[in-house]
Design an enzyme around this catalytic site. Sequence first.
Site, PDB file in Angstrom:
ATOM      1  N   HIS A   1       4.307  -1.139  50.664  1.00  0.00           N
ATOM      2  CA  HIS A   1       4.518  -1.836  49.396  1.00  0.00           C
ATOM      3  C   HIS A   1       4.402  -3.361  49.557  1.00  0.00           C
ATOM      4  CE1 HIS A   1       5.384  -1.821  45.264  1.00  0.00           C
ATOM      5  NE2 HIS A   1       6.442  -1.030  45.233  1.00  0.00           N
ATOM      6  N   ALA A   2       4.444  -3.852  50.790  1.00  0.00           N
ATOM      7  CA  ALA A   2       4.344  -5.293  51.013  1.00  0.00           C
ATOM      8  C   ALA A   2       2.998  -5.846  50.575  1.00  0.00           C
ATOM      9  CB  ALA A   2       4.580  -5.620  52.490  1.00  0.00           C
TER      10      ALA A   2
END
Length: 223
Positions: free
Chosen positions: A196-197
């Site tokens: 998700h980064a």
Amino acid sequence: MTELNTTSHPIDQATWSRRESFYYFTKMMPTGFTINVEIDVTATKHWLAARQLKFNPAYLYLASRVIAEIPELRVGRNEAGELVHFDVLHPSYTIFHGDDHSISSLWTAYDAQFEQFYANYLADQETYGDQHTPMPKAPRSANTYMIGSLPWTHFTSYTPLPFGPLNTFFPVIQAGKFVEDGQHGWQMPVSVTIHHAVADGYHVSQFFERLQTVFDHPETYLA
């Protein structure tokens, strides 16, 4: 054979639009996510069959081609450990050994031209396909991503479960067995897992939308 493209461009984290998201999802709440969809592969399946071409290299090529269009899916670290955008990612895929039901992980250099990628794939199969080791072809470049298929199972959900910290930013892609639907043609489940980064649901949705487009138009993207 294709000259291996490892070109990358440093990310200036002071001005990067995902700076705060990257920090949050790596330092405060490390998170990855998976999305599963059905892709209609009817047009490509028929196009390949008419030309006696294999489906798997076309799947690898089309997925890699779409990844090359979406920067968020090409965030990684170079050999020096710097956070970068790579120009392309090279597919690392599973090959199945029918004699003992074991698997190996093989990779093929991506080429923008399908005909050349197909030749690269066949050459790697000829050279390494019968080697019963986990990773018969080495070394791997820093811009190699995981993509595979489970041709025996038409799944509705697939999620890799790493037994350590999630420290890779490239997508992990998995396809399942395609089945014929009398109303919708040949359907293939596809799963994308990513950190998700570097990407949100929007970016993965864009991947699936573009993947469906290239599968719908093999005469444009494979010819």
